[in-house]
Design a protein around this motif. Sequence first.
Motif, mmCIF file in Angstrom:
data_model
loop_
_atom_site.group_PDB
_atom_site.id
_atom_site.type_symbol
_atom_site.label_atom_id
_atom_site.label_comp_id
_atom_site.label_asym_id
_atom_site.label_seq_id
_atom_site.Cartn_x
_atom_site.Cartn_y
_atom_site.Cartn_z
ATOM 1 N N LEU A 70 45.551 48.572 33.481
ATOM 2 C CA LEU A 70 45.594 47.407 34.369
ATOM 3 C C LEU A 70 46.971 47.341 35.013
ATOM 4 C CD1 LEU A 70 43.124 46.521 32.552
ATOM 5 C CD2 LEU A 70 43.840 44.180 33.008
ATOM 6 N N GLY B 44 42.280 42.564 29.728
ATOM 7 C CA GLY B 44 42.352 43.985 29.444
ATOM 8 C C GLY B 44 41.274 44.433 28.482
ATOM 9 N N THR C 136 43.273 40.647 40.586
ATOM 10 C CA THR C 136 43.534 41.678 39.573
ATOM 11 C C THR C 136 42.751 42.944 39.879
ATOM 12 O OG1 THR C 136 43.836 39.946 37.902
ATOM 13 C CG2 THR C 136 43.465 42.179 37.097
ATOM 14 N N THR D 39 43.107 49.432 37.562
ATOM 15 C CA THR D 39 43.121 48.347 38.543
ATOM 16 C C THR D 39 44.545 48.177 39.061
ATOM 17 O OG1 THR D 39 43.631 46.577 36.966
ATOM 18 C CG2 THR D 39 41.297 47.142 37.288
#
Length: 760
Positions: A176, A360, A667, A748
């Motif tokens: 992430l 996450g 996100t 991401t």
Amino acid sequence: METKGWIGASVPRREDARHLLGQGVFAADVTAPGMLELAFWRSPVAHGRIGAVTRPAGVFAAGEIGPVTLLPAGPDMPGFRQAPYPPLAEGVVRFVGQPVLAALAATRGAAEDLCARCEVAIEPLPAFADVPAALAPGAVPLHPGWADNRYGSGHVKAGDVAGLGAPIRIQRKLGLGRQSAAPMEPRALIAVPDRRTGELVLHISSQGPHVLRHALAAMLGLPESRLRVVAPDVGGGFGAKNRLMPEEVVACALALQLDRPIRWVEDRREHLMAGAQAREHLYDLTLHATRDGIALGIEGDLWVDAGAYALWPTGAFAEAGMAARNLGGPYGIAHLDVRHHTVATTKPPMGPYRGVGRTGACFAIERLMDALADEVGVSRLEIRRRNLIARLPHTTAAGMTLDTGDYPAALEACAGMLDLPALEARRAAGENLGVGFAIYTEQSGHGTAEWAGRKARVVPGHETATLRMHPDGSLTLLTAIHNHGQGLETTLAQIVAEELGLHPDAIAVRHGDTGLSPFGFGTFASRSLVFAGGAAKAAAEMLGAKLRRIAAHFLQADLALVELREGRAWAGAASLPLVDLAHAATMRQERLPPGEPPGLEATADYSPPEDAGVFSYGVHAAVVRVDAETGAVALEDYCVAEDCGTMINPMVVDGQVKGGVVQGIGTALTEELRFDAEAQPLSTTFADYRLPDAPSLPEIRVLHLVTPARSTVHGAKGVGEGGAIAPPAAIASAVEQALGLGMVVTQTPVTPRRVLGLLP
């Protein structure tokens, strides 16, 4: 006047009127005579040793702002390495943007001019721009006395993954991107010495004024009685305003030293460069499963990039452990063997953020479930049906007891919001269209045992409310929970109104001032309604009991027959207005029943009986279209079926869910704080750090499934973070399906650059 049925009513938010009219009061709106403005000279290098400093008058260095005691941050446990954050850098800088010098002048512009005249020699030292660099063999520890660059590590283990002998093993490395909280209102404060009371009054944009007061008083050597913290209107927090930061320490220390008001207002570049950051996770996991697609166990490692310092009180220690414990998500996975690591790099410190840890974990487990579906040749919807927990309450392998609810029903409800055959027909016709699902659990309202078990230095296991009825029958509810967009002024008034048979408009809600409200821990971790709602109801019950006793005396009625409704006390057909009872209790105490003390005020403390918290949950579905030439991802539809228990105000819940989804879309698709190999920030403006914008968003459709919690007041669960948890997983899954060709999304945000990198 209708005075019952406020629980579950979509009452318009009372907060909105002042903000829509531009009548809100934020910390930056507060001024004081003789005020000086504060600006900071910040390090231009990520890691280096401070040498010669040349500066004009009016600029302060470390050691010149008065005595300051650094507080240990992170868990109170052996083995966790300390890295307290100095208000101004002492000897060494450890990230770009770290405050080194503080300048004071009559205006912000003049203070910045003073900073421009400063010269600081910094000898470069090795920079660690990411976790692999920080943990590479031979990497020099960032802090003295450390053996390597780990704050600490932990291990979540249940069952026997090694002994499973599962025929299917799927390994994924996932990540992430790092994020900024990016609230609408950046941080701001003004510290004002009050010569009448001897207090230092700090007006600040904060999520938790009482806890901040405790920390600042300890650092500055003040009795807490001499420090008053006032949080006025707050334009969003998301965790970035819930930790002790150096700028507030410097401002308060200088205000005390100079006996002058000191103001600092963060600009957007400062926030993106040096504010508390979040989200940067790395996962290396293996899923063990049967040939018919039943997930049995997960093993591997996860790392959290916590930056250069640990923010008081918790640092980023909870995030890695929370992610590891939540990896099983809503699935019946009985075996876990996951090691988690919190790592120091030469980047800004990590603070808590909406959905901390759980975002996450959701991304990781849902990516693994998608891979399992592809491996065994069933649809991604079907793989979730096969693995979902159907019976609740349920204790996960990591020891968390999920609350009442129905995960399969939520999955089917969310899928039913889409016309899946029509979407499949469009895909068959050649459109780069994809549908992705993600299921989340949201731990909310964590109590004493949960925080104590984490060895937290502050254990936010209770909240207090004071309810005061005035002689004219109006009421004031004082609470330490702070409202910064959640509608708490409205929902807490509804709770009190329901209990006392009044209209919510009769109840003023006051918060954010340590000089007025009772002690509490503030607004974070989806705890506000569970804790403050419970305390408000308990205080209303206490006050209501006294009103009924007085009414029974006045009406010469059996106490058991007295009820409160329509702003009156009733005993059968007889009644009298509450204002008469209030006047007697405060102004004419000789009229009270024998032995009844005067006054109408009640203070109640509330701790939820489920210390581990209560679990909301939901299912998200995203429909995306991908442009194979540009890599652009367009959201066509977004659906949510969620269950946060009893909704005090469904309209407020809608707003919380949709706002969270938009944050989660950021996100998933746009938001990333990028750094070069020398840890120089590359995203210091909104031109480089992209937030989701209204034209790019579809209608977010929300369906509410209501399963009251077993233990909380009214059966409510938390809802503040759920919307933000699932979008990265749902959108990544949808992008994969749109691309086809066996492409796998592992990182991401799913930017056009990353999409194009997946294509052959």
